[in-house]
Write an enzyme that holds these catalytic residues in place. Structure first.
Site, PDB file in Angstrom:
ATOM      1  N   LYS A  45      57.297 110.286 -13.272  1.00 44.86           N
ATOM      2  CA  LYS A  45      56.935 111.387 -13.177  1.00 44.86           C
ATOM      3  C   LYS A  45      55.896 112.634 -12.400  1.00 44.86           C
ATOM      4  O   LYS A  45      55.236 113.087 -12.577  1.00 44.86           O
ATOM      5  CB  LYS A  45      57.866 112.548 -13.824  1.00 44.86           C
ATOM      6  CG  LYS A  45      58.897 112.129 -14.745  1.00 44.86           C
ATOM      7  CD  LYS A  45      59.331 113.364 -15.094  1.00 44.86           C
ATOM      8  CE  LYS A  45      59.651 113.108 -17.090  1.00 44.86           C
ATOM      9  NZ  LYS A  45      60.240 113.459 -18.040  1.00 44.86           N
ATOM     10  N   LYS A  47      53.073 112.124 -14.726  1.00 42.76           N
ATOM     11  CA  LYS A  47      52.928 112.992 -16.499  1.00 42.76           C
ATOM     12  C   LYS A  47      52.189 112.136 -16.853  1.00 42.76           C
ATOM     13  O   LYS A  47      52.780 110.414 -17.630  1.00 42.76           O
ATOM     14  CB  LYS A  47      54.208 113.663 -16.581  1.00 42.76           C
ATOM     15  CG  LYS A  47      54.875 114.930 -16.635  1.00 42.76           C
ATOM     16  CD  LYS A  47      55.712 115.701 -17.907  1.00 42.76           C
ATOM     17  CE  LYS A  47      55.119 116.893 -17.310  1.00 42.76           C
ATOM     18  NZ  LYS A  47      56.383 117.733 -18.239  1.00 42.76           N
TER      19      LYS A  47
HETATM   20  N1  C2G Z   1      61.023 124.310 -21.666  1.00 48.09           N
HETATM   21  C1  C2G Z   1      61.241 125.360 -21.656  1.00 48.09           C
HETATM   22  N2  C2G Z   1      60.520 126.251 -21.652  1.00 48.09           N
HETATM   23  C2  C2G Z   1      58.882 126.185 -21.647  1.00 48.09           C
HETATM   24  C3  C2G Z   1      58.487 124.456 -21.740  1.00 48.09           C
HETATM   25  C4  C2G Z   1      60.045 123.895 -21.449  1.00 48.09           C
HETATM   26  O1  C2G Z   1      62.479 126.033 -22.132  1.00 48.09           O
HETATM   27  N3  C2G Z   1      57.932 126.879 -22.297  1.00 48.09           N
HETATM   28  C5  C2G Z   1      61.835 123.195 -21.093  1.00 48.09           C
HETATM   29  C6  C2G Z   1      62.486 121.869 -19.863  1.00 48.09           C
HETATM   30  O2  C2G Z   1      62.851 123.083 -19.549  1.00 48.09           O
HETATM   31  C7  C2G Z   1      63.006 121.384 -20.828  1.00 48.09           C
HETATM   32  C8  C2G Z   1      62.369 121.081 -21.960  1.00 48.09           C
HETATM   33  O3  C2G Z   1      61.974 122.325 -22.247  1.00 48.09           O
HETATM   34  O4  C2G Z   1      64.467 121.164 -20.380  1.00 48.09           O
HETATM   35  C9  C2G Z   1      61.599 119.726 -22.080  1.00 48.09           C
HETATM   36  O5  C2G Z   1      60.603 120.298 -20.871  1.00 48.09           O
HETATM   37  P1  C2G Z   1      58.918 119.157 -20.598  1.00 48.09           P
HETATM   38  O6  C2G Z   1      59.181 118.563 -21.783  1.00 48.09           O
HETATM   39  O7  C2G Z   1      58.088 119.914 -19.708  1.00 48.09           O
HETATM   40  O8  C2G Z   1      60.458 118.119 -19.447  1.00 48.09           O
HETATM   41  P2  C2G Z   1      60.328 117.621 -17.871  1.00 48.09           P
HETATM   42  O9  C2G Z   1      59.114 117.036 -18.233  1.00 48.09           O
HETATM   43  O10 C2G Z   1      60.805 118.765 -17.752  1.00 48.09           O
HETATM   44  O11 C2G Z   1      61.421 116.882 -17.941  1.00 48.09           O
HETATM   45  O12 C2G Z   1      65.010 114.146 -16.613  1.00 48.09           O
HETATM   46  C10 C2G Z   1      64.583 114.809 -16.591  1.00 48.09           C
HETATM   47  C11 C2G Z   1      63.220 115.121 -17.334  1.00 48.09           C
HETATM   48  O13 C2G Z   1      62.455 114.186 -18.428  1.00 48.09           O
HETATM   49  C12 C2G Z   1      62.632 116.678 -18.120  1.00 48.09           C
END
Ligand code: C2G
Length: 153
Positions: A45, A47
């Site tokens: 990703k 990341k």
């Molecule tokens: N999230 C949120 N508010 C934030 C930060 C994150 O609602 N301020 C939500 C994101 O939208 C996501 C979840 O928390 O639904 C996890 O966020 P991340 O850890 O950044 O996950 P991400 O990298 O978006 O990975 O297959 C899907 C991916 O694995 C999602």
């Protein structure tokens, strides 16, 4: 009838945005399964999480709304997880809006608004700015504090 929900994420440096999301997701059903991205999957990703997978998975598993954590190792696994785990609803933050509409063939898909003002990248950049304070600036700051303390004695 148990309503099973699934979501996926990295959940690095677990913060209130993650908690708000899991809490709100839980309102849609009664059994929440979370796919936590492995470190290897995160690399695909683009990341690099600060907290290793094992710890991120344990933290998410300890959240009261979460019934079970599974490793998220690929983009493709969602379809299999949803079928194998009899998932009714897939929910994720709206930064992903539209990206998982194809799952509507096998379950309900919901995108929830993100929590504004907090994100792992924001937390990481504030950590980096502290790390970048020079040693001399820290010494000067302590000198000032020391002088202030003496003035107040
Ligand atoms: N999230 C949120 N508010 C934030 C930060 C994150 O609602 N301020 C939500 C994101 O939208 C996501 C979840 O928390 O639904 C996890 O966020 P991340 O850890 O950044 O996950 P991400 O990298 O978006 O990975 O297959 C899907 C991916 O694995 C999602």
């Amino acid at each position: 009838m148990t309503k099973k929900i699934i979501t996926y994420g990295t959940f690095d440096m677990f913060h209130i945005g993650h908690l708000n999301l899991l809490k709100r997701i839980y309102e849609f059903g009664d059994e929440l399964i979370v796919g936590v991205s492995t470190d290897e999957f995160n690399a695909t990703k683009g990341k690099k999480s600060l907290i290793p997978f094992e710890q991120r998975a344990q933290i998410v598993e300890a959240i009261q709304y979460v019934s079970k954590v599974i490793p998220e190792q690929s983009w493709e696994q969602k379809k299999h997880d949803i079928i194998d785990l009899n998932i009714d609803i897939f929910v994720i933050g709206d930064d992903w809006k539209g990206k998982f509409d194809h799952l509507e063939d096998i379950c309900r898909v919901i995108y929830l608004p993100r929590t504004e003002g907090v994100s792992t990248s924001l937390l990481k950049s504030s950590l980096n700015s502290i790390r970048n304070i020079s040693k001399q600036d820290l010494i000067n700051a302590f000198d000032i504090l020391d002088r202030l303390r003496k003035d107040l004695e």
